[in-house]
Design a protein around this motif. Sequence first.
Motif, PDB file in Angstrom:
ATOM      1  N   UNK A  50       1.265   2.629  -6.893  1.00  0.00           N
ATOM      2  CA  UNK A  50       1.168   2.980  -5.476  1.00  0.00           C
ATOM      3  C   UNK A  50       0.042   2.179  -4.846  1.00  0.00           C
ATOM      4  N   UNK A  51       0.055   2.054  -3.502  1.00  0.00           N
ATOM      5  CA  UNK A  51      -1.035   1.335  -2.847  1.00  0.00           C
ATOM      6  C   UNK A  51      -2.369   2.001  -3.177  1.00  0.00           C
ATOM      7  N   UNK A  52      -3.391   1.194  -3.275  1.00  0.00           N
ATOM      8  CA  UNK A  52      -4.692   1.683  -3.713  1.00  0.00           C
ATOM      9  C   UNK A  52      -5.177   2.889  -2.898  1.00  0.00           C
ATOM     10  N   UNK A  53      -5.012   2.818  -1.554  1.00  0.00           N
ATOM     11  CA  UNK A  53      -5.561   3.906  -0.735  1.00  0.00           C
ATOM     12  C   UNK A  53      -4.836   5.229  -0.977  1.00  0.00           C
ATOM     13  N   UNK A  55      -4.391   6.747  -3.626  1.00  0.00           N
ATOM     14  CA  UNK A  55      -5.082   7.563  -4.628  1.00  0.00           C
ATOM     15  C   UNK A  55      -6.457   8.005  -4.140  1.00  0.00           C
ATOM     16  N   UNK A  56      -6.836   7.571  -2.932  1.00  0.00           N
ATOM     17  CA  UNK A  56      -8.161   7.943  -2.423  1.00  0.00           C
ATOM     18  C   UNK A  56      -8.121   9.298  -1.730  1.00  0.00           C
ATOM     19  N   UNK A  57      -9.021  10.158  -2.099  1.00  0.00           N
ATOM     20  CA  UNK A  57      -9.078  11.457  -1.440  1.00  0.00           C
ATOM     21  C   UNK A  57      -9.420  11.320   0.036  1.00  0.00           C
ATOM     22  N   UNK A  60      -5.873  10.706   1.665  1.00  0.00           N
ATOM     23  CA  UNK A  60      -4.826  11.737   1.619  1.00  0.00           C
ATOM     24  C   UNK A  60      -5.365  13.152   1.770  1.00  0.00           C
TER      25      UNK A  60
END
Lengths: 257, 292, 213
Positions: A50-53, A55-57, A60
């Motif tokens: 998935x795009x890196x962002x 997985x960023x809290x 999301x």
Amino acid sequence: MQAVFDRIKESVLKTQVWKSIFRHDYEDSQRNRLLQVLDNIWLHLHPTKLPRHGAYLRFTWCMGGITFLLFLVTAVTGVLLMFYYRPTAEYAFADMKYLQFDVPFGMFLRNMHRWAAHGMVIAVWLHMFRVFLTGSYKPPREFNWVVGVILLTTTLLLSFTGYLLPWDQLSIWAVTVGTNMARATPLLGHEGPFGPELGMKPDNDVRFMLLGGTQVGPPTLLRFYVLHCIFLPLFLAVFIAVHFWRVRKDGGISGPL
Amino acid sequence: MENLKNILSNADNVPIVGLLFIMVFFVWLWWREASRTDKRIANGEWEQIRAEGQDKIHVWPYLTRNEFLCSLAIMILLTVWSVGLDAPLEEPANPSRTPNPSKAPWYFLGLQEMLVYFDPWIAGVVLPTIIIVGLMAIPYIDKNPKGNGYYTYQERKFAIITFLFGFLVLWLSLIILGTFLRGPGWNFFAPWELWDTHKVVAMVNVDLHEALGIRSKLGANIFGAIIVGAYFSLAFVYYFWKKDGELIKQLGVARYGVLAFLFLTMMALPIKMILRIFFNIKYIWVTPWFNV
Amino acid sequence: MSEETKPAPAPAEKAAAPAATAGEAPATPPKPTVAKPGSKQTLTKPIAETGNLWMTRRNFLSRAGWVAFFSFVGTMLLGSLRYMFPRVLFEPSTVFKAGFPTDYPVGAVSTKWVKDYRTWIVRNDKGFYAIFAQCTHLGCTPRWLEAEGKFKCPCHGSGFTMEAINFEGPAPRPLERVQIALAEDGQLLIDTSIRFREELGQWSNASAFLNYA
């Protein structure tokens, strides 16, 4: 000591049974990282990459996931509570007392059910807020936003129907205030605009259908129980499935295009 | 103060108190992310932002790890909450004794507050329906292609201000108002006031037509229809004024119509609140069948 | 009569035939289209060929099938809807005897029937009337506040005078009065299922007020 440990691990991971279930080994390789997701029925909701962002809290807020987790918690604790709760006016309140004071961990389960439900309402609002702020409802994800609004509404309805079940003063009056609005439904309520003109009476309008009587009483408790435990959760589960499926079909997590 | 302590310690109010802090945090987080992106776009780094969005990583372990940690944190929080705080259970249900005040579940207090300003058929049925349908309509009326998939403010000011106003001001703050400032008789109480069941509030509400000296029922009916009609025809006024503006060109007539209707309906709530609170106006439009 | 037995104009159209007829059949009522060579409309045969005036047999059967299907679904839905409205309600009786008129002092509101029947009985110098204890705003039970001489709803603060007229708060109309009469044994007889609304002028009905001197 370490050698023994490794031997045991080896012999477990290499057995036919283990392999037949998990199918791949655990060496950290590119291939296994993909298989880890693809070979697992639960994880394969996800894409393999998935795009890196995504997985960023901070992107999301993890609010969709938290909403789903809290739904699972309420489902599990709710089923457990059903073992002791009888949805009739004579027993409901006594069963609540019984759950709280006599059943081991009864109070704990009830607390967890209630607080998870409150938390779910907050999480679902925040999820909507985040999706709006990142513009993630824009094409091609329009329809999934609509599904999300349906899920949000169903969450509120689930919470509301559950509110009546303890059958105490708090619940009966909150539900009385809430369902009295249905009297005033235009056309379909006996106190709504043009309702009386269409022959609506307290015993045949939309509120009667909701309550199973002209006031909040034992039939209402049963109706709300069925809605709360069967109808709405199933409805929600179906739309959750659609929602998750659409996330993947619409291209996964949104990102700057 | 005693009273405020009671409200705060009410177990069912914990989510609302929590929500206050959570919302502040997330609005701050959004603002930080959005202003960062906006600054980069202003610097002409758009291609770079796009490229970063294409950068892919493995779901296992990077995403699954975060999901797992998140679930753990939530479960710990939930367990501590459930051990530490008991769900309320009051006296058994008694249909003949109404507690004072009778409040809806906290997430519906915004609707209950609306009931003060509108008749139940509007506040309890029509407005909730419009809220749900209006939310569903958002993707189809927002034709702004920018701001898809990243935090921004500069690129979609109108959409964000409208949503923030609806969500934070009209929905959440009404919930907080309903929880903390409404007491017995649904009267207004400051947080430091004691909830007095016998508080007497002189309510001298009049209908708009009465305030303007219209006496006949038919006159009131026609007058109200004109006022309400005029309010919603603001949509036409704006349309002909800004016909060649960017917004209307982008939307087209049908979308603009839906947007204007939803927007005006939303703004009717604060307008009615102001009329009621500061001018004691009860109804705008009185007819034999319904009142607005 | 089926498409396949007819000499089809072109193989491509033949392939599309069953799908197109199925999709179009319910949507296009009796309209035997004239064959236009090369267009999709040739799928429906001209009258001369089928020997049928307004509908092929297949069309008819398919339409009848859909009608049957939707009537079945519709009936099931209506039945389920009707199922939600039971014939018998297990709710307390709405008719009750409220004791003798002499039990009630003049100029007072009696709250002793609120708990069981949701009714206040008021006596003034001309006689009796009974008020149904349900706020006209959202149906909460108001309270009679003796000191302030008014009915006050705890839910949203509506207030009503002793006559049941709304004068404060969000309630849109006066409380409802219920039927009151004298029973044969001289007791007051109240029926809360028969209501009288002021704004419809029903308070002047004969059974909305009991003259008693």
